[in-house]
Design an enzyme around this catalytic site. Structure first.
Site, PDB file in Angstrom:
ATOM      1  N   ASP A   1       0.846  -1.202   0.000  1.00 32.03           N
ATOM      2  CA  ASP A   1       0.000   0.000   0.000  1.00 32.03           C
ATOM      3  C   ASP A   1       0.880   1.249   0.000  1.00 32.03           C
ATOM      4  O   ASP A   1       1.864   1.335   0.732  1.00 32.03           O
ATOM      5  CB  ASP A   1      -0.870  -0.049   1.282  1.00 32.03           C
ATOM      6  CG  ASP A   1      -1.897   1.043   1.353  1.00 32.03           C
ATOM      7  OD1 ASP A   1      -2.259   1.427   2.473  1.00 32.03           O
ATOM      8  OD2 ASP A   1      -2.317   1.542   0.284  1.00 32.03           O
TER       9      ASP A   1
ATOM     10  N   HIS B   1      -7.322   9.934   4.641  1.00 32.99           N
ATOM     11  CA  HIS B   1      -6.865   8.892   5.568  1.00 32.99           C
ATOM     12  C   HIS B   1      -7.147   9.279   7.012  1.00 32.99           C
ATOM     13  O   HIS B   1      -7.278  10.451   7.329  1.00 32.99           O
ATOM     14  CB  HIS B   1      -5.355   8.685   5.399  1.00 32.99           C
ATOM     15  CG  HIS B   1      -4.994   8.003   4.118  1.00 32.99           C
ATOM     16  ND1 HIS B   1      -4.192   8.585   3.164  1.00 32.99           N
ATOM     17  CD2 HIS B   1      -5.342   6.808   3.606  1.00 32.99           C
ATOM     18  CE1 HIS B   1      -4.053   7.767   2.139  1.00 32.99           C
ATOM     19  NE2 HIS B   1      -4.732   6.671   2.384  1.00 32.99           N
TER      20      HIS B   1
ATOM     21  N   SER C   1     -12.500   4.099   5.742  1.00 34.62           N
ATOM     22  CA  SER C   1     -13.024   3.670   7.046  1.00 34.62           C
ATOM     23  C   SER C   1     -14.253   4.482   7.435  1.00 34.62           C
ATOM     24  O   SER C   1     -14.357   5.663   7.104  1.00 34.62           O
ATOM     25  CB  SER C   1     -11.948   3.816   8.128  1.00 34.62           C
ATOM     26  OG  SER C   1     -11.088   2.697   8.075  1.00 34.62           O
TER      27      SER C   1
ATOM     28  N   THR D   1      -9.161  -0.242   4.100  1.00 34.07           N
ATOM     29  CA  THR D   1      -9.702  -0.089   5.454  1.00 34.07           C
ATOM     30  C   THR D   1      -8.613  -0.371   6.481  1.00 34.07           C
ATOM     31  O   THR D   1      -8.138  -1.499   6.603  1.00 34.07           O
ATOM     32  CB  THR D   1     -10.876  -1.070   5.661  1.00 34.07           C
ATOM     33  OG1 THR D   1     -11.791  -0.950   4.578  1.00 34.07           O
ATOM     34  CG2 THR D   1     -11.565  -0.829   6.983  1.00 34.07           C
ATOM     35  N   ASP D   2      -8.239   0.670   7.200  1.00 37.69           N
ATOM     36  CA  ASP D   2      -7.183   0.536   8.207  1.00 37.69           C
ATOM     37  C   ASP D   2      -7.664   1.115   9.539  1.00 37.69           C
ATOM     38  O   ASP D   2      -7.673   0.430  10.554  1.00 37.69           O
ATOM     39  CB  ASP D   2      -5.941   1.288   7.719  1.00 37.69           C
ATOM     40  CG  ASP D   2      -4.758   1.067   8.633  1.00 37.69           C
ATOM     41  OD1 ASP D   2      -3.774   1.827   8.548  1.00 37.69           O
ATOM     42  OD2 ASP D   2      -4.809   0.144   9.455  1.00 37.69           O
ATOM     43  N   THR D   3      -8.110   2.335   9.521  1.00 34.75           N
ATOM     44  CA  THR D   3      -8.523   3.010  10.764  1.00 34.75           C
ATOM     45  C   THR D   3      -9.601   2.240  11.518  1.00 34.75           C
ATOM     46  O   THR D   3      -9.528   2.113  12.744  1.00 34.75           O
ATOM     47  CB  THR D   3      -9.007   4.438  10.440  1.00 34.75           C
ATOM     48  OG1 THR D   3      -7.896   5.176   9.903  1.00 34.75           O
ATOM     49  CG2 THR D   3      -9.522   5.157  11.676  1.00 34.75           C
TER      50      THR D   3
HETATM   51  O1  LIG Z   1      -6.576   4.192   2.595  1.00 36.07           O
HETATM   52  C1  LIG Z   1      -6.023   3.742   3.591  1.00 36.07           C
HETATM   53  C2  LIG Z   1      -6.740   3.627   4.921  1.00 36.07           C
HETATM   54  O2  LIG Z   1      -7.832   4.500   4.995  1.00 36.07           O
HETATM   55  P1  LIG Z   1      -8.555   4.662   6.432  1.00 36.07           P
HETATM   56  O3  LIG Z   1      -7.651   5.504   7.288  1.00 36.07           O
HETATM   57  O4  LIG Z   1      -9.865   5.359   6.105  1.00 36.07           O
HETATM   58  O5  LIG Z   1      -8.758   3.307   6.997  1.00 36.07           O
HETATM   59  N1  LIG Z   1      -4.738   3.294   3.546  1.00 36.07           N
HETATM   60  O6  LIG Z   1      -4.112   3.279   2.356  1.00 36.07           O
HETATM   61  C3  LIG Z   1      -3.987   2.905   4.741  1.00 36.07           C
HETATM   62  C4  LIG Z   1      -2.755   3.779   4.905  1.00 36.07           C
HETATM   63  C5  LIG Z   1      -1.973   3.357   6.141  1.00 36.07           C
HETATM   64  O7  LIG Z   1      -0.745   4.042   6.160  1.00 36.07           O
HETATM   65  P2  LIG Z   1       0.228   3.935   7.443  1.00 36.07           P
HETATM   66  O8  LIG Z   1       0.453   2.478   7.745  1.00 36.07           O
HETATM   67  O9  LIG Z   1       1.473   4.656   6.981  1.00 36.07           O
HETATM   68  O10 LIG Z   1      -0.477   4.614   8.587  1.00 36.07           O
HETATM   69 ZN   LIG Z   2      -4.564   5.007   1.312  1.00 34.78          ZN
END
Ligand SMILES: O=C(COP(=O)(O)O)N(O)CCCOP(=O)(O)O
Ligand SMILES: [Zn+2]
Length: 311
Positions: free
Chosen positions: A88, A184, A217, A258-260
């Site tokens: 990513d 993000h 997210s 989806t990470d947050t």
């Molecule tokens: O698009 C997203 C996540 O979106 P979200 O924050 O809405 O989940 N991503 O590409 C995740 C980016 C994560 O980067 P890092 O590990 O440097 O913090």
């Molecule tokens: Zn991203």
């Protein structure tokens, strides 16, 4: 089963559903995501940012990339559902090289901070080179604002659909992340969520390749509330409502980053468990509560994106 990302995204694009791409930084998130996808009999994309690779390799990029490939492949080869591993936001060629060499299914070359022509030239180079190793490629046009570890942009720059057509034709990129108003992190919008659906529709019509939604997210209230009940402070957090993401899928989004949401679910579970079990110090116990919440988020997202049952 370990697969190439392009293969599962093209199927999703043809059938107008989306596959979530969940970020991991450790083993616990990997287990929770894959177990959730198994229960939903769904394909899933595991992705790691440059920050995750640096973290897992304790600064050694190649060690970090190899560690993730070995962990994900080992798990993927022992289950039936299709699982891809994606780099990513590859902003630095050394991370992209490490990921391709280690055996990632796909890589993102994120040169979206560059002028259009430069982004196109860099992306075209990476596509030629990654394709030679059978690795598919994602790129980004326009810019998302918001902050995550190493992914930062000051403001939103929305994609130009005409440019997207030229970009895809010239670079041969396999899937594209058009900036349409998301960002993000947990603090995406000051007021109501505002996504440019018309722009997204035009990009799909003009490019006709799988599209990616970053910053997707929803910042789920149920987990924000639990985390705050046990000491977190996420005041002002606001995500993309699920129905807006669903609309993006109807218009041609096929990979939903989806990470947050996973991060908030995990920290809510760990905070809750530690508060309720003050004598506990076994990480297999207090991480488990966080993993259970992550698995819940994973299963919900697979369901509403239409990926359930598509393994
Ligand atoms: O698009 C997203 C996540 O979106 P979200 O924050 O809405 O989940 N991503 O590409 C995740 C980016 C994560 O980067 P890092 O590990 O440097 O913090
Ligand atoms: Zn991203």
């Amino acid at each position: 089963m370990y697969v190439n990302t392009k293969e599962i995204l093209e199927k999703a694009s043809k059938n107008f559903y989306a596959i979530p791409a969940f970020n991991i930084n450790n083993l616990e998130f990997l287990i929770a995501i894959i177990e959730g996808a198994i229960e939903k009999n769904a394909p899933v994309i595991i992705e790691t940012s440059e920050g995750a690779i640096k973290y897992a390799g304790n600064g050694d990029i190649y060690r970090g990339a190899n560690l993730f490939v070995k962990m994900v492949r080992e798990y993927a080869d022992s289950v039936k559902i299709p699982i891809a591993l994606h780099l990513d936001h590859g902003k630095h060629l050394e991370y992209i090289a490490a990921a391709v060499k280690a055996g990632y299914s796909s890589v993102m070359i994120d040169a979206s901070h560059e002028e259009f022509e430069k982004n196109l030239t860099i992306t075209k180079e990476v596509v030629k080179w990654a394709h030679a190793s059978g690795v598919s490629v994602e790129a980004e046009l326009g810019q998302l604002s918001g902050i995550e570890d190493n992914v930062y942009a000051a403001e939103n720059v929305l994609v130009d659909p005409e440019q997207a057509k030229i970009f895809v034709e010239e670079t041969g990129v396999d899937f594209l992340a058009p900036a349409i108003g998301t960002s993000h992190g947990a603090f995406k919008f000051k007021g109501e969520a505002k996504l440019d659906f018309d722009r997204l529709k035009k990009v799909k019509e003009l490019t006709n390749i799988p599209l990616v939604l970053h910053g997707a997210s929803s910042v789920l209230k149920q987990f924000v509330d639990i985390a705050e009940e046990f000491g977190a402070d996420f005041g002002g957090a606001k995500g993309v409502p699920a129905e807006e993401i669903k609309k993006c899928v109807e218009l041609g989004i096929n990979k939903v980053n989806t990470d947050t949401d996973l991060r908030i679910a995990f920290v809510a579970g760990v905070r809750k468990y530690l508060k309720e079990n003050p004598k506990e110090f076994d990480p297999r116990k207090y991480f488990k509560e966080g993993m259970n919440y992550v698995k819940e988020v994973v299963m919900d997202r697979l369901e509403f994106l239409g990926a359930s049952g598509k393994a």
